[in-house]
Design a protein around this motif. Structure first.
Motif, PDB file in Angstrom:
ATOM      1  N   MET A  33       0.830  -1.205   0.000  1.00  0.00           N
ATOM      2  CA  MET A  33       0.000   0.000   0.000  1.00  0.00           C
ATOM      3  C   MET A  33       0.865   1.256   0.000  1.00  0.00           C
ATOM      4  N   PHE A  34       1.933   1.244   0.781  1.00  0.00           N
ATOM      5  CA  PHE A  34       2.805   2.414   0.879  1.00  0.00           C
ATOM      6  C   PHE A  34       3.453   2.711  -0.469  1.00  0.00           C
ATOM      7  N   TYR A  35       4.037   1.709  -1.105  1.00  0.00           N
ATOM      8  CA  TYR A  35       4.733   1.931  -2.368  1.00  0.00           C
ATOM      9  C   TYR A  35       3.761   2.270  -3.502  1.00  0.00           C
ATOM     10  N   VAL A  36       2.630   1.590  -3.539  1.00  0.00           N
ATOM     11  CA  VAL A  36       1.660   1.868  -4.600  1.00  0.00           C
ATOM     12  C   VAL A  36       1.112   3.282  -4.471  1.00  0.00           C
ATOM     13  N   LEU A  37       0.791   3.700  -3.241  1.00  0.00           N
ATOM     14  CA  LEU A  37       0.277   5.049  -3.036  1.00  0.00           C
ATOM     15  C   LEU A  37       1.322   6.096  -3.403  1.00  0.00           C
ATOM     16  N   CYS A  38       2.575   5.879  -2.971  1.00  0.00           N
ATOM     17  CA  CYS A  38       3.633   6.837  -3.314  1.00  0.00           C
ATOM     18  C   CYS A  38       3.825   6.927  -4.821  1.00  0.00           C
ATOM     19  N   GLY A  39       3.863   5.769  -5.488  1.00  0.00           N
ATOM     20  CA  GLY A  39       4.065   5.772  -6.928  1.00  0.00           C
ATOM     21  C   GLY A  39       2.908   6.394  -7.684  1.00  0.00           C
ATOM     22  N   CYS A  40       1.680   6.009  -7.335  1.00  0.00           N
ATOM     23  CA  CYS A  40       0.515   6.514  -8.065  1.00  0.00           C
ATOM     24  C   CYS A  40       0.271   7.994  -7.792  1.00  0.00           C
ATOM     25  N   ILE A  41       0.322   8.391  -6.509  1.00  0.00           N
ATOM     26  CA  ILE A  41       0.080   9.794  -6.171  1.00  0.00           C
ATOM     27  C   ILE A  41       1.193  10.677  -6.727  1.00  0.00           C
ATOM     28  N   GLY A  42       2.434  10.221  -6.635  1.00  0.00           N
ATOM     29  CA  GLY A  42       3.544  11.002  -7.166  1.00  0.00           C
ATOM     30  C   GLY A  42       3.450  11.182  -8.667  1.00  0.00           C
ATOM     31  N   TYR A  43       3.098  10.119  -9.384  1.00  0.00           N
ATOM     32  CA  TYR A  43       2.991  10.237 -10.843  1.00  0.00           C
ATOM     33  C   TYR A  43       1.782  11.072 -11.240  1.00  0.00           C
ATOM     34  N   ALA A  44       0.665  10.914 -10.495  1.00  0.00           N
ATOM     35  CA  ALA A  44      -0.527  11.696 -10.811  1.00  0.00           C
ATOM     36  C   ALA A  44      -0.284  13.188 -10.588  1.00  0.00           C
ATOM     37  N   ALA A  45       0.530  13.515  -9.578  1.00  0.00           N
ATOM     38  CA  ALA A  45       0.764  14.920  -9.251  1.00  0.00           C
ATOM     39  C   ALA A  45       1.851  15.552 -10.117  1.00  0.00           C
ATOM     40  N   PHE A  46       2.918  14.795 -10.411  1.00  0.00           N
ATOM     41  CA  PHE A  46       4.078  15.398 -11.072  1.00  0.00           C
ATOM     42  C   PHE A  46       4.456  14.730 -12.387  1.00  0.00           C
ATOM     43  N   GLY A  47       3.849  13.604 -12.724  1.00  0.00           N
ATOM     44  CA  GLY A  47       4.197  12.928 -13.967  1.00  0.00           C
ATOM     45  C   GLY A  47       5.639  12.444 -13.958  1.00  0.00           C
ATOM     46  N   ASN A  48       6.316  12.573 -15.098  1.00  0.00           N
ATOM     47  CA  ASN A  48       7.709  12.139 -15.194  1.00  0.00           C
ATOM     48  C   ASN A  48       8.664  13.037 -14.420  1.00  0.00           C
ATOM     49  N   ASP A  49       8.180  14.188 -13.958  1.00  0.00           N
ATOM     50  CA  ASP A  49       9.025  15.108 -13.192  1.00  0.00           C
ATOM     51  C   ASP A  49       8.989  14.817 -11.701  1.00  0.00           C
ATOM     52  N   ALA A  50       8.354  13.743 -11.299  1.00  0.00           N
ATOM     53  CA  ALA A  50       8.324  13.388  -9.877  1.00  0.00           C
ATOM     54  C   ALA A  50       9.738  13.110  -9.384  1.00  0.00           C
ATOM     55  N   PRO A  51      10.172  13.759  -8.310  1.00  0.00           N
ATOM     56  CA  PRO A  51      11.539  13.571  -7.821  1.00  0.00           C
ATOM     57  C   PRO A  51      11.713  12.220  -7.141  1.00  0.00           C
ATOM     58  N   GLY A  52      12.942  11.732  -7.124  1.00  0.00           N
ATOM     59  CA  GLY A  52      13.214  10.471  -6.440  1.00  0.00           C
ATOM     60  C   GLY A  52      13.064  10.584  -4.942  1.00  0.00           C
ATOM     61  N   ASN A  53      13.332  11.765  -4.389  1.00  0.00           N
ATOM     62  CA  ASN A  53      13.192  12.010  -2.960  1.00  0.00           C
ATOM     63  C   ASN A  53      12.142  13.107  -2.776  1.00  0.00           C
ATOM     64  N   PHE A  54      10.967  12.729  -2.296  1.00  0.00           N
ATOM     65  CA  PHE A  54       9.881  13.699  -2.161  1.00  0.00           C
ATOM     66  C   PHE A  54      10.170  14.746  -1.094  1.00  0.00           C
ATOM     67  N   LEU A  55      11.024  14.416  -0.140  1.00  0.00           N
ATOM     68  CA  LEU A  55      11.292  15.364   0.937  1.00  0.00           C
ATOM     69  C   LEU A  55      12.209  16.496   0.493  1.00  0.00           C
ATOM     70  N   THR A  56      13.210  16.180  -0.329  1.00  0.00           N
ATOM     71  CA  THR A  56      14.193  17.199  -0.730  1.00  0.00           C
ATOM     72  C   THR A  56      14.225  17.446  -2.229  1.00  0.00           C
ATOM     73  N   GLY A  57      13.406  16.728  -2.984  1.00  0.00           N
ATOM     74  CA  GLY A  57      13.461  16.837  -4.437  1.00  0.00           C
ATOM     75  C   GLY A  57      13.010  18.172  -4.986  1.00  0.00           C
TER      76      GLY A  57
END
Length: 223
Positions: A33-57
């Protein structure tokens, strides 16, 4: 009769297999659940520009305590996981060396060292030197090639399907004696092939990311 022999005659309540089955189910469910949510929400919000580190990206390093705490958690996690996953390789190399040089004292001899409040602790000089050099070498390589996210993605994609899907499913089929080409067998095979497809797509994406990183690669620089 020894204590451990008495313990072996006692049945645990609840049984170990039920406890481990429940613990594994909860652990895998939370992790997935953690990885799927991070991957899906990150891609939905930022697309291919999603940073590898959400905290400092995004260039924000506040609050600092949160970044430090997350880095400390990563260190604790990787130190333990690194030791577990490397034991197989360590054992293989040490067994091969003992077989090649059976009379070499440096490789095969265990030396007793007195440790305060512990007693005698046996140290193998070859094991100490070779494992230390291996960790140092791997650390230097990781510093030279700072492609952490893409490497982790490639390793995860390569290990996910065989270790987490294929072998468990095949063991379950063999243990439960599920007939071949039955409805349950077909569903399990569909699940396995679907996960294999996801792993292949993830591996392709990681390779593409590595190829893009190499174009701007600078030794000992973070990406």
């Amino acid at each position: 009769m020894a204590i451990h022999e008495l313990q072996d005659t006692l049945k645990s309540n609840p049984p170990e297999n039920e406890v481990m089955k429940k613990a594994s189910f909860i652990g895998v469910l939370i992790t997935s659940m953690f990885y799927v949510l991070c991957g899906c929400i990150g891609y939905a919000a930022f697309g291919n520009d999603a940073p590898g580190n959400f905290l400092t990206g995004f260039g924000f390093y506040e609050p600092f305590w949160l970044i430090d705490f997350s880095n400390a958690c990563i260190v604790v996690h990787l130190v333990g996981a690194y030791q577990v996953f490397c034991q197989i390789f360590f054992a293989f190399v040490e067994k091969w060396c003992r077989k090649q040089w059976p009379n070499n004292g440096f490789i095969g001899k265990e030396r007793a060292v007195s440790v305060p409040l512990y007693g005698k602790y046996y140290i193998n000089s070859f094991r100490l030197v070779w494992r230390t050099m291996y960790v140092i070498l791997m650390t230097v390589i990781a510093m030279i090639f700072p492609f952490f996210n893409d490497f982790m993605g490639l390793i995860g994609a390569a290990s996910y399907w065989p270790l987490c899907v294929f072998f468990p499913i095949e063991m379950y089929i063999a243990q439960s004696r599920i007939p071949k080409f039955s409805f349950r067998w077909a569903l399990l095979q569909i699940l396995s092939w679907a996960c294999l497809s996801v792993s292949i797509v993830a591996a392709v994406g990681s390779v593409q990311g590595l190829a893009a990183d190499v174009k701007t690669y600078k030794p000992f620089k973070t990406q």
